[in-house]
Design a protein around this motif. Structure first.
Motif, PDB file in Angstrom:
ATOM      1  N   LYS A  90      -7.795  -7.756  -4.627  1.00 41.34           N
ATOM      2  CA  LYS A  90      -6.932  -7.962  -5.805  1.00 41.34           C
ATOM      3  C   LYS A  90      -5.457  -7.799  -5.437  1.00 41.34           C
ATOM      4  N   PRO A  91      -4.708  -8.898  -5.358  1.00 39.12           N
ATOM      5  CA  PRO A  91      -3.304  -8.833  -4.949  1.00 39.12           C
ATOM      6  C   PRO A  91      -2.469  -7.850  -5.766  1.00 39.12           C
ATOM      7  N   ALA A  92      -2.702  -7.744  -7.074  1.00 36.76           N
ATOM      8  CA  ALA A  92      -1.888  -6.828  -7.898  1.00 36.76           C
ATOM      9  C   ALA A  92      -2.145  -5.379  -7.480  1.00 36.76           C
ATOM     10  N   GLU A  93      -3.389  -5.064  -7.128  1.00 43.69           N
ATOM     11  CA  GLU A  93      -3.696  -3.685  -6.691  1.00 43.69           C
ATOM     12  C   GLU A  93      -3.113  -3.416  -5.299  1.00 43.69           C
ATOM     13  N   ILE A  94      -3.086  -4.450  -4.461  1.00 43.23           N
ATOM     14  CA  ILE A  94      -2.461  -4.289  -3.137  1.00 43.23           C
ATOM     15  C   ILE A  94      -0.967  -4.004  -3.315  1.00 43.23           C
ATOM     16  N   GLU A  95      -0.330  -4.725  -4.235  1.00 42.08           N
ATOM     17  CA  GLU A  95       1.103  -4.492  -4.497  1.00 42.08           C
ATOM     18  C   GLU A  95       1.333  -3.060  -4.983  1.00 42.08           C
ATOM     19  N   ALA A  96       0.427  -2.574  -5.854  1.00 44.12           N
ATOM     20  CA  ALA A  96       0.559  -1.198  -6.357  1.00 44.12           C
ATOM     21  C   ALA A  96       0.405  -0.205  -5.200  1.00 44.12           C
ATOM     22  N   MET A  97      -0.507  -0.466  -4.277  1.00 43.12           N
ATOM     23  CA  MET A  97      -0.719   0.436  -3.134  1.00 43.12           C
ATOM     24  C   MET A  97       0.514   0.468  -2.228  1.00 43.12           C
ATOM     25  N   MET A  98       1.125  -0.676  -1.996  1.00 49.36           N
ATOM     26  CA  MET A  98       2.295  -0.719  -1.125  1.00 49.36           C
ATOM     27  C   MET A  98       3.488  -0.013  -1.784  1.00 49.36           C
ATOM     28  N   ARG A  99       3.597  -0.165  -3.124  1.00 50.65           N
ATOM     29  CA  ARG A  99       4.649   0.562  -3.868  1.00 50.65           C
ATOM     30  C   ARG A  99       4.423   2.062  -3.772  1.00 50.65           C
ATOM     31  N   PHE A 100       3.148   2.467  -3.921  1.00 46.44           N
ATOM     32  CA  PHE A 100       2.772   3.884  -3.828  1.00 46.44           C
ATOM     33  C   PHE A 100       3.158   4.445  -2.454  1.00 46.44           C
ATOM     34  N   ALA A 101       2.878   3.704  -1.396  1.00 44.07           N
ATOM     35  CA  ALA A 101       3.204   4.176  -0.031  1.00 44.07           C
ATOM     36  C   ALA A 101       4.712   4.349   0.117  1.00 44.07           C
ATOM     37  N   ALA A 102       5.475   3.410  -0.456  1.00 37.52           N
ATOM     38  CA  ALA A 102       6.940   3.486  -0.356  1.00 37.52           C
ATOM     39  C   ALA A 102       7.462   4.693  -1.141  1.00 37.52           C
ATOM     40  N   GLU A 103       6.869   4.936  -2.321  1.00 34.00           N
ATOM     41  CA  GLU A 103       7.298   6.084  -3.133  1.00 34.00           C
ATOM     42  C   GLU A 103       6.984   7.406  -2.422  1.00 34.00           C
ATOM     43  N   GLN A 104       5.801   7.466  -1.820  1.00 33.72           N
ATOM     44  CA  GLN A 104       5.363   8.722  -1.193  1.00 33.72           C
ATOM     45  C   GLN A 104       6.101   9.015   0.114  1.00 33.72           C
ATOM     46  N   PHE A 105       6.280   7.953   0.917  1.00 35.93           N
ATOM     47  CA  PHE A 105       6.753   8.185   2.285  1.00 35.93           C
ATOM     48  C   PHE A 105       7.979   7.345   2.672  1.00 35.93           C
ATOM     49  N   GLY A 106       8.475   6.521   1.764  1.00 39.44           N
ATOM     50  CA  GLY A 106       9.657   5.721   2.072  1.00 39.44           C
ATOM     51  C   GLY A 106       9.352   4.346   2.646  1.00 39.44           C
ATOM     52  N   GLY A 107       8.096   4.078   2.961  1.00 41.91           N
ATOM     53  CA  GLY A 107       7.730   2.753   3.490  1.00 41.91           C
ATOM     54  C   GLY A 107       6.624   2.876   4.526  1.00 41.91           C
ATOM     55  N   VAL A 108       6.059   1.737   4.874  1.00 47.13           N
ATOM     56  CA  VAL A 108       4.963   1.711   5.857  1.00 47.13           C
ATOM     57  C   VAL A 108       5.526   1.250   7.197  1.00 47.13           C
ATOM     58  N   ASP A 109       5.397   2.100   8.211  1.00 47.64           N
ATOM     59  CA  ASP A 109       5.894   1.766   9.552  1.00 47.64           C
ATOM     60  C   ASP A 109       4.800   1.149  10.421  1.00 47.64           C
ATOM     61  N   VAL A 110       3.574   1.623  10.216  1.00 45.16           N
ATOM     62  CA  VAL A 110       2.422   1.095  10.955  1.00 45.16           C
ATOM     63  C   VAL A 110       1.406   0.625   9.919  1.00 45.16           C
ATOM     64  N   LEU A 111       1.133  -0.657   9.931  1.00 42.27           N
ATOM     65  CA  LEU A 111       0.170  -1.228   8.978  1.00 42.27           C
ATOM     66  C   LEU A 111      -1.080  -1.646   9.751  1.00 42.27           C
ATOM     67  N   VAL A 112      -2.217  -1.081   9.362  1.00 49.16           N
ATOM     68  CA  VAL A 112      -3.484  -1.463  10.011  1.00 49.16           C
ATOM     69  C   VAL A 112      -4.356  -2.148   8.960  1.00 49.16           C
ATOM     70  N   ASN A 113      -4.542  -3.448   9.133  1.00 52.41           N
ATOM     71  CA  ASN A 113      -5.376  -4.221   8.213  1.00 52.41           C
ATOM     72  C   ASN A 113      -6.807  -4.178   8.721  1.00 52.41           C
ATOM     73  N   ASN A 114      -7.598  -3.321   8.092  1.00 51.76           N
ATOM     74  CA  ASN A 114      -8.935  -3.034   8.612  1.00 51.76           C
ATOM     75  C   ASN A 114     -10.058  -3.303   7.611  1.00 51.76           C
ATOM     76  N   ALA A 115      -9.772  -3.240   6.303  1.00 54.46           N
ATOM     77  CA  ALA A 115     -10.852  -3.368   5.316  1.00 54.46           C
ATOM     78  C   ALA A 115     -11.633  -4.646   5.557  1.00 54.46           C
ATOM     79  N   GLY A 116     -12.938  -4.544   5.481  1.00 52.87           N
ATOM     80  CA  GLY A 116     -13.734  -5.747   5.699  1.00 52.87           C
ATOM     81  C   GLY A 116     -15.151  -5.560   5.207  1.00 52.87           C
ATOM     82  N   ILE A 117     -15.771  -6.687   4.849  1.00 49.22           N
ATOM     83  CA  ILE A 117     -17.181  -6.672   4.454  1.00 49.22           C
ATOM     84  C   ILE A 117     -17.888  -7.797   5.188  1.00 49.22           C
ATOM     85  N   GLN A 118     -19.199  -7.786   5.122  1.00 55.89           N
ATOM     86  CA  GLN A 118     -20.006  -8.771   5.830  1.00 55.89           C
ATOM     87  C   GLN A 118     -21.095  -9.283   4.882  1.00 55.89           C
ATOM     88  N   HIS A 119     -21.520 -10.520   5.079  1.00 60.24           N
ATOM     89  CA  HIS A 119     -22.741 -11.024   4.444  1.00 60.24           C
ATOM     90  C   HIS A 119     -23.328 -12.066   5.378  1.00 60.24           C
TER      91      HIS A 119
END
Ligand code: NAD
Length: 257
Positions: A63-92
């Protein structure tokens, strides 16, 4: 500790590879933002035990809107994301003609499009400070295919392509983007495939595990989340600052065949 004062956000990090990478980055001193649908409190406690600040955001990576909320949350908590690891995944696993439409859409959204959204939202901060690391957890299936995994293989080849493009767009900056391509790692995602195989073939879980490894992975060994965590730490290091747009396998020889 090489990452002291930096913040790493790892998607899908309540279990498996993501949690292993979060712990390895925390051991280098990075503050951590966790994400995923597993036991958040347990994951938080494991990372906090390493002496860094840790936060959790439960965004659904489809959900793009929830991803945007998560990135805003990271910026509020820590000032921004310096290392981004895109790991979430599912299989079928199913042949193309039998592949459920909603599974196709979910795999493309979670395994591929989420990385586009996190990356586009993380880059302005990284560019501004002229330092950043984007590490995409692709797969051997970003390099070669297996039958029955059309959506996963398409998404993983896609994220390798995204990796190369982002690396080119940031090539003259202190931001790098690379992909890690694991072979088999014994996580909940793979345990399900082993259990399905044992049930389908009427064999023990041990025999199904041996067959799964023997079919693809010459080393007959699983790669571990700890080993992948150390690869991520290396990509964050100064030694890796001119490694750009690569997709490095850690696959027991799978793609050497
Ligand atoms: P896992 O199931 O242990 O972890 C997946 C994580 O993603 C979990 O934290 C889960 O809660 C989270 N997740 C799932 N859907 C989500 C969503 N919609 N929003 C947010 N989080 C969500 O699996 P894993 O094996 O650790 O997989 C991690 C990554 O590694 C995946 O991208 C997978 O494709 C890749 N990978 C795994 C293997 C392997 O053998 N296990 C091999 C190559 C690549």
């Amino acid at each position: 500790m090489s990452l002291k004062g930096k913040t790493a956000l790892v998607t899908g990090s309540t279990s498996g590879i993501g949690l292993g990478i979060a712990q390895a980055l925390a051991r280098q001193g990075a503050n951590i933002v966790l994400n995923g649908f597993g036991d958040a409190e347990a994951a938080k406690a494991q990372v906090a035990a390493l002496g860094v600040a840790v936060q959790y955001h439960g965004a659904d990576m489809s959900k793009p809107a929830e991803i945007e909320a998560m990135m805003r949350f990271a910026a509020e908590q820590f000032g921004g994301v310096d290392v981004l690891v895109n790991n979430a995944g599912i299989q079928h696993v199913a042949n193309v003609e039998d592949f459920p439409l909603e599974k196709w859409d979910a795999i493309i959204a979670i395994n591929l499009s989420s990385a586009f959204h996190t990356t586009r939202l993380a880059l302005p901060h990284m560019r501004k400070q002229d330092w950043g690391r984007i590490i995409n957890i692709a797969s051997v299936h970003g390099l070669v295919a297996s039958a029955g995994k059309s959506a996963y293989v398409a998404a993983k080849h896609g994220i390798v392509g995204l990796t190369k493009t982002v690396a080119l767009e940031t090539a003259t900056t202190g931001v790098t983007c690379n992909a890690i391509c694991p072979g088999w790692v014994l996580t909940p995602l793979v345990q399900k495939q082993i259990d399905d195989r044992a049930a389908r073939e009427g064999i023990s879980v041990e025999a199904a595990t041996k067959d799964l490894l023997g079919e693809k992975e010459p080393s007959l060994q699983f790669t571990t989340p700890e080993q992948l965590g150390e690869m991520a730490v290396f990509f964050c290091s100064d030694a890796a600052r001119n490694i750009r747009g690569q997709a490095w396998a850690n696959d027991g020889g799978w793609t050497a065949q």
